[in-house]
Design a protein around this motif. Structure first.
Motif, PDB file in Angstrom:
ATOM      1  N   GLY A   6       0.411  13.401   9.254  1.00 34.66           N
ATOM      2  CA  GLY A   6       0.639  13.939  10.636  1.00 34.66           C
ATOM      3  C   GLY A   6       1.617  13.287  11.550  1.00 34.66           C
ATOM      4  N   ARG A   7       1.790  11.885  10.990  1.00 32.98           N
ATOM      5  CA  ARG A   7       2.801  11.302  11.889  1.00 32.98           C
ATOM      6  C   ARG A   7       4.031  11.120  11.034  1.00 32.98           C
ATOM      7  N   PHE A   8       4.000  10.849   9.772  1.00 28.41           N
ATOM      8  CA  PHE A   8       5.271  10.610   8.925  1.00 28.41           C
ATOM      9  C   PHE A   8       5.679  11.799   7.846  1.00 28.41           C
ATOM     10  N   THR A   9       6.890  11.958   7.854  1.00 23.42           N
ATOM     11  CA  THR A   9       7.199  12.861   6.834  1.00 23.42           C
ATOM     12  C   THR A   9       8.074  12.596   5.864  1.00 23.42           C
ATOM     13  N   ILE A  10       8.052  12.587   4.651  1.00 20.49           N
ATOM     14  CA  ILE A  10       8.756  12.268   3.747  1.00 20.49           C
ATOM     15  C   ILE A  10       9.663  13.460   3.002  1.00 20.49           C
ATOM     16  N   SER A  11      10.963  13.335   2.939  1.00 19.41           N
ATOM     17  CA  SER A  11      11.568  14.296   2.380  1.00 19.41           C
ATOM     18  C   SER A  11      12.793  13.834   1.407  1.00 19.41           C
ATOM     19  N   ILE A  20       6.241  19.195  -3.319  1.00 18.41           N
ATOM     20  CA  ILE A  20       4.998  18.638  -3.200  1.00 18.41           C
ATOM     21  C   ILE A  20       4.994  17.146  -2.512  1.00 18.41           C
ATOM     22  N   THR A  21       4.374  17.100  -1.380  1.00 15.53           N
ATOM     23  CA  THR A  21       4.232  15.770  -0.863  1.00 15.53           C
ATOM     24  C   THR A  21       2.695  15.282  -0.640  1.00 15.53           C
ATOM     25  N   TYR A  22       2.627  14.140  -0.591  1.00 15.52           N
ATOM     26  CA  TYR A  22       1.215  13.345  -0.384  1.00 15.52           C
ATOM     27  C   TYR A  22       1.390  12.186   0.586  1.00 15.52           C
ATOM     28  N   TYR A  23       0.304  11.922   1.463  1.00 14.79           N
ATOM     29  CA  TYR A  23       0.508  11.051   2.445  1.00 14.79           C
ATOM     30  C   TYR A  23      -0.784  10.091   2.500  1.00 14.79           C
ATOM     31  N   ALA A  24      -0.790   8.925   2.720  1.00 13.52           N
ATOM     32  CA  ALA A  24      -1.858   8.222   3.063  1.00 13.52           C
ATOM     33  C   ALA A  24      -2.676   8.677   4.309  1.00 13.52           C
ATOM     34  N   GLU A  46       0.977  -1.243   0.038  1.00 14.25           N
ATOM     35  CA  GLU A  46       0.048  -0.054   0.129  1.00 14.25           C
ATOM     36  C   GLU A  46       0.783   1.203  -0.032  1.00 14.25           C
ATOM     37  N   PHE A  47       0.130   2.072  -0.591  1.00 17.86           N
ATOM     38  CA  PHE A  47       1.014   3.701  -0.545  1.00 17.86           C
ATOM     39  C   PHE A  47       0.862   4.366   0.868  1.00 17.86           C
ATOM     40  N   VAL A  48       2.302   4.718   1.116  1.00 18.21           N
ATOM     41  CA  VAL A  48       2.393   5.408   2.239  1.00 18.21           C
ATOM     42  C   VAL A  48       2.613   6.990   1.987  1.00 18.21           C
ATOM     43  N   ALA A  49       3.387   7.341   1.128  1.00 13.65           N
ATOM     44  CA  ALA A  49       3.878   8.868   1.084  1.00 13.65           C
ATOM     45  C   ALA A  49       4.567   8.825  -0.223  1.00 13.65           C
TER      46      ALA A  49
END
Length: 122
Positions: free
Chosen positions: A64-69, A55-59, A44-47
């Protein structure tokens, strides 16, 4: 060409930082994503983060808990995971894609890392 690392065992509420290092080619022009697969479940998609990093997207489950960079100079993508829950237990995969197709679908990604296991104990 994509090497994921940083997984491990952590207690509920803990934090982990995953890294995905690219080699063999420059991924600065690729959109990068993190996906996960729990035992007996589909991947499944996470981020995801666009190539520019703007631009970022999250499941919804991780928002609010995970951050992609990403650090394009280091050819590396990160996933900072906080407030971890047992439901976050899975093998986490990084992936890269080009083009304008949906960033949420696993089938749209061209390159995949080998995965790193995250286990959250209750």
């Amino acid at each position: 060409q994509l090497q994921a690392s940083g997984g491990g065992l952590v207690q509920t509420g803990g934090s982990l930082r995953l890294s995905c290092a690219a080699s063999g080619r420059t991924f600065s022009s690729y959109h990068m994503g993190w996906f996960r697969q729990a035992p007996g479940k589909e991947r499944e998609f996470v981020a995801t983060i666009r190539w520019s990093g703007t631009i970022t997207y999250y499941a919804d489950s991780v928002k609010g808990r995970f951050t992609i960079s990403r650090d394009n100079a280091k050819n590396t993508v990160y996933l900072e995971m906080n407030s971890l829950k047992p439901d976050d237990t899975a093998v986490y995969y990084c992936a890269a894609k080009s083009g304008s197709s949906s960033l949420h679908l696993t089938s749209n990604y061209d390159y995949w890392g080998q995965g790193t296991l995250v286990t959250v104990s209750s």
